[in-house]
Design a protein around this motif. Structure first.
Motif, PDB file in Angstrom:
ATOM      1  N   ASP A  26       0.754  -1.157  -0.060  1.00  0.00           N
ATOM      2  CA  ASP A  26      -0.048   0.051  -0.034  1.00  0.00           C
ATOM      3  C   ASP A  26       0.818   1.248   0.060  1.00  0.00           C
ATOM      4  N   HIS A  48       0.199   3.595  -5.377  1.00  0.00           N
ATOM      5  CA  HIS A  48      -1.088   3.305  -6.207  1.00  0.00           C
ATOM      6  C   HIS A  48      -0.569   2.977  -7.582  1.00  0.00           C
ATOM      7  N   ASP A  49      -1.482   2.698  -8.396  1.00  0.00           N
ATOM      8  CA  ASP A  49      -1.252   2.658  -9.906  1.00  0.00           C
ATOM      9  C   ASP A  49      -1.405   4.104 -10.266  1.00  0.00           C
ATOM     10  N   THR A  52      -5.016   5.969 -10.490  1.00  0.00           N
ATOM     11  CA  THR A  52      -5.437   6.451  -8.927  1.00  0.00           C
ATOM     12  C   THR A  52      -4.620   7.478  -8.334  1.00  0.00           C
ATOM     13  N   THR A  53      -3.056   7.577  -8.449  1.00  0.00           N
ATOM     14  CA  THR A  53      -2.476   8.452  -8.075  1.00  0.00           C
ATOM     15  C   THR A  53      -2.718   9.879  -8.666  1.00  0.00           C
ATOM     16  N   ARG A  82      -6.221  10.907  -7.059  1.00  0.00           N
ATOM     17  CA  ARG A  82      -6.158  11.582  -5.802  1.00  0.00           C
ATOM     18  C   ARG A  82      -5.693  12.886  -5.832  1.00  0.00           C
TER      19      ARG A  82
END
Length: 248
Positions: A160, A163-164, A167-168, A171
């Motif tokens: 964790d 992130h991929d 997703t990065t 966010r």
């Protein structure tokens, strides 16, 4: 040998302490810097390589860097003087979390140093406190190119921890930032960085066989090289994002 000294030796063959080629650094700065120049702050500056490249050929740029490692900062000050940028680029030794400045900056950098703040979101929060209206942040962060396997985790990463890429970026956008440019490190950039990192350590150890830390440094290079080649090569990615906030 302590970790900061190992890092200093390891990066001698690759002045940018991240898997980014020289031309990529200059391309990112060209996109991130205002045309008229301005003030630049680097949080986690190392030897100030990004600031030197930002100021070279741009007389209106003034740079400030902060890094915890006083020895590396001292070497960086020598680099600044050699580049003829004394007075325009100033490096401070200290904790980036405790740094305070009355100035606002047109560009705030933090590449490969988000761990100092506890992650990407916290780094962007810190950077925003220094940002002038209309300014940009240039941040560099890891991401998973693919789901990490056990060999990657065995190399010292947490599943964790990143992130991929999608997703990065999502966010970052969810926190109110707009990407205006980006660069994803290529496999070639990664390989060049890792060969330089492990090679610089190995070369130092072989050149100093009587040093009490020689065997330890050579083993550090071997372990790192194995972790890269058998663990995270092709799994861990690195992205640099140029970000701005919506004004108003």
């Amino acid at each position: 040998m302590d970790r900061q000294r190992v890092s200093e030796i390891a990066h001698r063959g690759h002045p940018i302490a991240a898997p980014i080629a020289e031309e990529s650094v200059r391309g990112l700065l060209a996109r991130a810097l205002p045309a008229a120049g301005g003030r630049v702050l680097d949080l986690g500056c190392g030897r100030g390589a990004w600031l030197v490249r930002a100021a070279e050929g741009r007389p209106s740029v003034r740079g400030v860097g902060v890094d915890l490692d006083g020895e590396i900062v001292a070497r960086g000050r020598e680099d600044v003087e050699r580049a003829g940028l004394g007075g325009r680029v100033v490096l401070h030794a200290g904790d980036v979390r405790e740094f305070r400045s009355p100035d606002a900056y047109d560009l705030v950098l933090s590449v490969g140093a988000t761990h100092a703040f506890g992650g990407l979101a916290a780094t962007l929060d810190a950077a925003s406190a220094y940002l002038a209206p209309g300014g940009s942040v240039l941040v560099g962060e890891g991401f998973w190119e693919r789901e990490p396997q056990q060999a990657t985790l065995d190399a010292g990463f947490g599943a964790d921890e990143f992130h991929d890429l999608a997703t990065t970026v999502e966010r970052v956008v969810a926190d109110g930032w707009i990407p205006v440019h980006g660069h994803i490190s290529t496999a070639g950039e990664w390989d060049a960085y890792e060969w330089a990192w492990t090679g610089s350590l190995s070369r130092w150890a072989l050149d100093h066989p009587d040093h009490p830390d020689s065997a330890e440094v050579l083993e550090t290079a071997r372990v790192h090289r194995e972790g890269w080649l058998r663990g995270y090569r092709g799994t861990l990615g690195f992205v640099c994002l140029v970000l701005r906030r919506v004004e108003g």
